[in-house]
Scaffold this motif. Structure first.
Motif, mmCIF file in Angstrom:
data_model
loop_
_atom_site.group_PDB
_atom_site.id
_atom_site.type_symbol
_atom_site.label_atom_id
_atom_site.label_comp_id
_atom_site.label_asym_id
_atom_site.label_seq_id
_atom_site.Cartn_x
_atom_site.Cartn_y
_atom_site.Cartn_z
ATOM 1 N N GLY A 65 -2.978 5.132 -10.478
ATOM 2 C CA GLY A 65 -2.699 3.941 -9.715
ATOM 3 C C GLY A 65 -3.635 2.809 -10.044
ATOM 4 O O GLY A 65 -3.773 1.861 -9.281
ATOM 5 N N ALA A 66 -4.314 2.864 -11.175
ATOM 6 C CA ALA A 66 -5.268 1.825 -11.507
ATOM 7 C C ALA A 66 -4.559 0.515 -11.750
ATOM 8 O O ALA A 66 -3.370 0.452 -12.053
ATOM 9 C CB ALA A 66 -6.042 2.230 -12.760
ATOM 10 N N HIS A 79 -0.665 -0.290 -2.175
ATOM 11 C CA HIS A 79 -2.013 0.271 -2.106
ATOM 12 C C HIS A 79 -2.757 -0.314 -0.918
ATOM 13 O O HIS A 79 -2.635 -1.502 -0.609
ATOM 14 C CB HIS A 79 -2.801 -0.042 -3.387
ATOM 15 N N THR A 80 -3.549 0.541 -0.260
ATOM 16 C CA THR A 80 -4.400 0.124 0.842
ATOM 17 C C THR A 80 -5.799 0.662 0.608
ATOM 18 O O THR A 80 -5.967 1.870 0.398
ATOM 19 C CB THR A 80 -3.883 0.644 2.196
ATOM 20 N N ASP A 104 -6.462 3.954 -1.396
ATOM 21 C CA ASP A 104 -7.602 4.008 -2.304
ATOM 22 C C ASP A 104 -8.861 4.233 -1.479
ATOM 23 O O ASP A 104 -9.386 3.310 -0.842
ATOM 24 C CB ASP A 104 -7.692 2.706 -3.108
ATOM 25 N N LEU A 105 -9.327 5.492 -1.478
ATOM 26 C CA LEU A 105 -10.454 5.887 -0.635
ATOM 27 C C LEU A 105 -11.758 5.570 -1.341
ATOM 28 O O LEU A 105 -11.973 5.994 -2.486
ATOM 29 C CB LEU A 105 -10.372 7.380 -0.332
ATOM 30 N N SER A 137 -14.487 5.999 -5.780
ATOM 31 C CA SER A 137 -13.179 5.819 -5.164
ATOM 32 C C SER A 137 -12.193 6.808 -5.767
ATOM 33 O O SER A 137 -12.343 7.226 -6.923
ATOM 34 C CB SER A 137 -12.661 4.392 -5.392
ATOM 35 N N ARG A 138 -11.199 7.159 -4.975
ATOM 36 C CA ARG A 138 -10.140 8.026 -5.476
ATOM 37 C C ARG A 138 -8.864 7.736 -4.713
ATOM 38 O O ARG A 138 -8.902 7.534 -3.496
ATOM 39 C CB ARG A 138 -10.517 9.493 -5.332
#
Length: 431
Positions: A65-66, A79-80, A104-105, A137-138
């Motif tokens: 998702g980059a 994305h959030t 995106d954690l 982040s992941r």
């Protein structure tokens, strides 16, 4: 082998490495167990495939998702950005929406953390990231329906913190989820399975005693028949091999893949006797190995009541048994002359069924594809049974290409369907 619900246990992302299998012996001294050498791969498979059952998938790589060169996500999903820490767990989720999406954690704390997305009322988990290192982040990809959700952050050496509850409005069906299991949930089925194994060890002792008697009396034809019967009893107890410890090597160890290894005194147990029975060795030459096998089984039988199996390993063992069957039996790596690897593979399926019987009451409400798993077990076993002709089994190297492909496909399908079982029964922190 086979995104990614338990994304943190995948081998590649964020520098997380699975435990490595023990090295192969460098010389002819053997006496080692062949079991669980592929266990690390089982964990990774469980992580990857559970996405299809419990969640839509969560990325295990920072590339998932980059952003593209244009600065927008290249996966086409919304994305959030979500903060992970004890003080700001879940901060950033201000525009809840249903459907497939990516969180995106980002861990802003000083310690590693696990992160769950769950229903704060029921505890059902919709997604999970493990081992999120400080400052990293992941992405977590999920498919959400209408309902209540909250992020739970579990930092190392700290109590769990639940972030604010977020409500997704509307009337959209909820995505896949599973209630976590704890150690106490798994103790009763583990004790029941351990009792079942104790009964099977009694059958095994009777079988090895009969095999020893055949060889003592010089009846090698009977010994070949009774060898297979006893060996299959052992092969049905797959989830207990780790608890057997050194006894597994003595009872069912294999020889190193080096010239002369089969002649080494350290090569003992069923496969040592198999080699002799199908390579023209005399009864006199096999009496000592048969006596040693029988003694090892009786020693195992005498000490079994004092052993304690690990409840947390039960779900993983169901997968590992089939993985080992694929690795060792379907390749004939453990054929020492009898040509009965397909019989062993069928017994291994019996072994996985024995675990699933004990776990079933916990599994059914957590895994919607149990019926498909049952059908896959039946299909694989039926295709193996088609290679059983009277007292003989088709050796692996005598299968036609179509037969080999069908059986390999059966086991590949089983590995995928059992991978979620391993993940469902992984004990998780809840506080």
């Amino acid at each position: 082998m086979h995104g990614n619900w338990r994304s943190g246990v995948s081998a590649e992302p964020d520098g997380i490495e699975p435990p490595q299998p023990p090295p192969s012996p460098s010389g002819p001294r053997v006496r080692f167990s062949r079991r669980w050498q592929a266990g690390a791969a089982a964990v990774a498979v469980a992580a990857a495939v559970t996405a299809t059952v419990l969640v839509a998938g969560s990325g295990g790589s920072s590339r998932h998702g980059a952003a593209s060169a244009a600065g927008t996500p290249d996966d086409g999903l919304p994305h959030t950005a979500i903060e992970v820490s004890t003080g700001t767990c879940g901060r950033g989720w201000t525009k809840p929406r249903p459907g497939r999406q990516v969180f995106d954690l980002h861990n802003i704390s000083a310690t590693a953390s696990e992160v769950y997305l769950d229903d704060p009322r029921t505890g059902k988990i919709y997604g999970e990231v493990d081992g999120l290192a400080p400052g990293t982040s992941r992405p977590l990809t999920v498919d959400l329906g209408s309902g209540s959700y909250a992020f739970k952050c579990l930092e190392n050496d700290a109590d769990a913190v639940t972030g604010p509850t977020v409500v997704v409005a509307g009337d959209v069906p909820q995505g896949p989820a599973a209630a976590p299991v704890n150690q106490h949930d798994l103790i009763p089925p583990t004790l029941a399975y351990q009792k079942w194994v104790g009964q099977r060890i009694g059958d095994l002792a009777a079988g090895t005693a009969k095999l020893k008697a055949d060889i003592d009396h010089g009846d090698l034809a009977a010994a070949r028949t009774d060898w297979l019967t006893a060996h299959l009893v052992y092969e049905r107890m797959g989830a207990a091999y780790d608890t057997f410890g050194d006894a597994d090597g003595a009872i069912n160890g294999t020889a190193a893949r080096t010239p002369g290894a089969v002649d080494d005194p350290g090569f003992t147990g069923f496969h040592r006797i198999e080699y002799g029975l199908w390579h023209g060795q005399s009864a006199a030459a096999l009496r000592a190995p048969a006596a040693a096998l029988d003694a090892a089984v009786r020693e195992l039988q005498g000490g079994w009541s004092q052993q304690r199996m690990d409840p947390a390993a039960m779900g993983l063992r169901a997968h590992e048994i089939i993985e080992n069957a694929e690795q060792f039996e379907l390749t004939a790596r453990t054929d020492y002359g009898s040509g009965t690897n397909l019989a062993t593979a069928s017994a291994n399926i019996d072994g996985t069924r024995a675990i699933l019987v004990q776990l079933r009451s916990l599994l059914v409400p957590r895994y919607p594809d149990v019926a498909a798993l049952d059908a896959a077990l039946d299909r694989a076993q039926a295709d193996l049974a088609a290679q059983h002709h009277g007292a003989a089994w088709t050796p692996v190297d005598k299968l036609t290409q179509a037969q080999r492909e069908r059986i390999n496909a059966d086991f590949g399908d089983l590995l995928e369907r059992l991978a979620p079982v391993a993940t469902i029964f992984e004990v998780r922190r809840t506080a």
